[in-house]
Design an enzyme around this catalytic site. Structure first.
Site, PDB file in Angstrom:
ATOM      1  N   GLY A 132       0.827  -1.194   0.000  1.00  0.00           N
ATOM      2  CA  GLY A 132       0.000   0.000   0.000  1.00  0.00           C
ATOM      3  C   GLY A 132       0.865   1.248   0.000  1.00  0.00           C
ATOM      4  O   GLY A 132       2.079   1.197   0.236  1.00  0.00           O
ATOM      5  N   CYS A 133       0.231   2.389  -0.272  1.00  0.00           N
ATOM      6  CA  CYS A 133       0.980   3.639  -0.375  1.00  0.00           C
ATOM      7  C   CYS A 133       1.506   4.078   0.991  1.00  0.00           C
ATOM      8  O   CYS A 133       2.700   4.370   1.139  1.00  0.00           O
ATOM      9  CB  CYS A 133       0.122   4.726  -1.010  1.00  0.00           C
ATOM     10  SG  CYS A 133      -1.563   4.836  -0.381  1.00  0.00           S
TER      11      CYS A 133
END
Lengths: 314, 314, 314, 314
Positions: free
Chosen positions: A117-118
């Site tokens: 994920g970011c």
């Protein structure tokens, strides 16, 4: 190239900025896709639907999955945070977590990579080397993260309208954002013990960009210089992770549209504490860019293939 | 109404949004102003120039000063952070710090009020009552603050251009922002001992609005419910400081253009810690609105006179 | 690479988004530059200073000048609009106007190319072929143009501050913008007679992007289909100028960060009239991108060298 | 206060910026509303649903309808543009078009006022007096209009997401926007003959604000000074419509959050033509503000009751 609602359309009718790419194939539904000539796939589906789809793909394909479906090794943790049972626990065991600079060798040999994920990317890149080197305390790691709104995807929701977001900011998912277990998994691995963090994401009035401002307590006797030197050593040969000159503030502007992560370390006013800032473009190093970086490794291509875009400023 | 470079102009030529207010007097230079009919003044000059100007004003005027020049009781601290000696130490002794809800009685009797900075307002309003009630530890108070760019004023600087700021965020003044001593002064007063905080301001791509996300360690045995109840008691009769319903996230959007401060308290994932969020419009409760609130008190007017503007949304 | 105020600095200290380009030379002042190994230069100086500088450059250099100093063939017209005499009238006679798709052959053989302004590029690209083909009337051409604020440059001016520009729009230079004579020169050339246009630029709250909405009266018996067909023929082999499918609206979003110009034609409600919309990124096709395209032609490189950047969306 | 999906909720749960207005009644569904104590209603429903609802309201209520359902006198024109038959043609005959400054006397005596659209307000206010005075030609009136995105309402649509709109502009509804017949009805009334206009709306990356840039051909012998004088006479006693000083450019920034309309007239480069610029806040003078202004007239209240908000800048 596959699609669901948009199957049958040309790519440029969905994304007019690609109108010049006339040789792109027409979008087909996943079930109609012909995989006979395909070596590798990027899977960009909502979490929950991905496990079934990937189970059904031909064996031997190399897969980079951008959803959350294979990021958590512990399937019961997946169930807890995503509210549904894991549907491919066997595949989960083969999946490699795709934080490129940290797990490069494992990624090279993987068949299924769970792309991070970011938020987890922006947080683990600076913290993992510091935890491994025993330079920071594992408790009281406080992450105040700020994201552009593209992280919310392209779904039609009132909360994501221009009028709701421009010229204002807000915290969301306070204490219970789904990226928490993924971050704690990575930090706990580095620490060889369970790490619990404070994590508060904030929504910014901008499309791209993510900053994690990380407040840490240093181990006894450690200075911010020690942190700086460790990060320098860890990332000196990396193309995409950059430690700035001392004192320089990483800005999301300066990585927009690129696969770079900029990091720096600052002393805190409170003795014994330090502030770490890392910035990425959440859609590139925080998503598609890192996915491509991972596939390059899996295929044996130069790692930066297709990633030569410089940041777009202003 | 006075001006420096703009002396001689009409107000609406400087601010065309006031073109309908045709009865406003022409701007005059401060030295040409006739104070004979004036009861009170707002002083909105750069720090450093204000002390001399206020020294020269007629005795008996009520003054609300929006600069930093009279906020720090300790004149040597002023010199340290502002890089110049204090030029009116006698006046400093008379100055009252204008955090309205905290120091209302002192303000009523003041002749010179030092109007608080925007960050200090958003941070002290939630923290002072909690510190006074011994509910949070004094060490390890970490403030991650986010401000709209109007806080930087209307000066022509490259860093404040649209192209430099839109669609990106950045920290600034890491560890050494000039609002630090003002915040620590207020918190130390509440604690009856020296408090040192971690304070990192961030610049947001928006004009108005300020959020302070505050990470605190609770005193032994204290819960977030205790914090919530204390804030409820402290602010239940206040018009402009509002504790939201449990779970509701304060958003800068919802106070824009108004004198309100919205606050809430959240449990942290790390046991024993809590997260406090407060939002204001930095130009209103963080500047001119609180200034007017203070002058109303000093003049014996209803405290909300001229402050009836509701937030402008969207 | 030369600079004035920034001489002596590294490129990445001026533009931190280039921090990864460590092999860039240190900036030197123009007078210290060593031209012995240089084949070509881009000249990006303010108008008025450029003529002298270029006069002083070694003979034989190929030059693309991005200022306005060599765009107007008629030096007295230059003097009228720019308020100063032309200082290099001899060079003016050699200068070729760099509207690539229209003047490609002349540019190939040029030593000095005057790179077009952003507005003139977005306006001439659709209009020149239509005027040449006698499809539209020369009178009553009305151009309502909208530009991102980067067109104003990086100078520190109050009018360009974030707070002055975000969330609002305004016309400027109504009836007397300096790009007028350049546009009229190009259209008059196409028409073989003097063309006078109505041109009103507007400032948009965005960094990049430019749209010209052009209202024209068609020649007798001509239809919007005729206009569409003419543009199709004129640009069918062009890489960077694209006529969209009928009915599709060109959007600045879809060309941002790229060298593309998107064009389309629409019927008007008023019989006999048509509406033409063209969009570019003012900093790329409207400035540096077209400059590179021109230099590629001058040097005999493939015309799209270095121009492969796709639009950045979102 | 009524609602549909939100019936049963408090106002501040739908709009948190109203959290301080604790005495607002809970939202009820329209069918549950008790009209016995109600003198007047604002009706803010989607076009198409409004005619039925208003037909069912108690007689004697004064109604200001903000939808398009009663704006077009000609019910067949309504059917043509809105794709459905008019369901209350009898009521249509009673409806008065609520362009306050133009139709004040009719509005005072009306029971049902059709509040104008935002574009029609910004366009008719400057044009109606000029057409009535025979100062401009009726043909070739070209309106290039720019609107903030709040005009699209609060519906959840991909096209209205932050990421789709920020930092870019686009035309929409080229040649066929639903406000066209309403504008042409008003201009034709003023002209006593059918007027057909060119009208192209554009979407701006901002929440509030609307500018109409209007290109007109003046009648033979007429000058821009004549236009200016006519507007001066027409609006000299109006509180909310303001003709600026000659040369001053109306800016949407300067009317944001207020009920003002700023207008000015400029000469065009093309002899015999003029450019008229008018700006409003599309949500105030273009919607709710004008609605309140109309209700004040209908009720015999001072016309500016509740409309004292000054523009919010910056």
């Amino acid at each position: 190239m596959t699609a669901d609602r948009n199957a049958g359309k040309s790519m440029d009718s969905v994304f007019p900025h690609l109108i010049t790419q006339k040789d792109l194939p027409v979008l087909v539904s996943t079930s109609d896709a012909d995989f006979s000539d395909v070596d590798a796939v990027f899977c960009c589906l909502p979490h929950g639907t991905t496990q079934e789809i990937i189970k059904g793909l031909p064996k031997g394909l190399k897969i980079v999955d951008l959803s959350a479906d294979f990021r958590l090794r512990n399937v019961s943790e997946y169930e807890e945070w995503y509210g549904q049972p894991h549907r491919a626990p066997d595949l989960q065991e083969e999946a490699v977590y795709g934080l490129t600079e940290i797990l490069r060798e494992e990624i090279k040999n993987a068949h299924l990579v769970a792309n991070p994920g970011c938020y987890p990317t922006s947080i683990q890149l600076p913290l993992v080397p510091l935890i491994k080197a025993n330079l920071i305390e594992h408790k009281n790691i406080i992450v105040d993260a700020k994201s552009g709104v593209s992280g919310a995807g392209r779904g039609a929701k009132v909360a994501n309208l221009y009028t709701e977001l421009t010229e204002g900011i807000m915290s969301y998912g306070v204490t219970r954002h789904r990226h928490v277990p993924e971050i704690e998994q990575g930090l706990s691995d580095a620490a060889h013990s369970k790490v619990t963090i404070s994590f508060t994401p904030h929504l910014m009035p901008m499309t791209r960009g993510m900053q994690s401002t990380i407040y840490v307590e240093m181990a006894s006797g450690v200075t911010t210089d020690n942190l700086y030197q460790q990060l320098k050593v860890s990332y000196q040969d990396e193309e995409f992770v950059r430690l700035l000159e001392k004192g320089a503030v990483p800005r999301t502007h300066d990585v927009r549209g690129s696969n770079y992560c900029y990091i720096n370390v600052f002393p805190d006013r409170i003795p014994g504490r330090a502030i770490i800032i890392s910035v990425i473009d959440n859609l590139v190093k925080g998503a598609s860019g890192q996915a491509l970086q991972n596939l390059n490794l899996m295929m044996g291509f130069p790692e930066n293939t297709g990633l030569g875009y410089l940041p777009l400023f202003p």
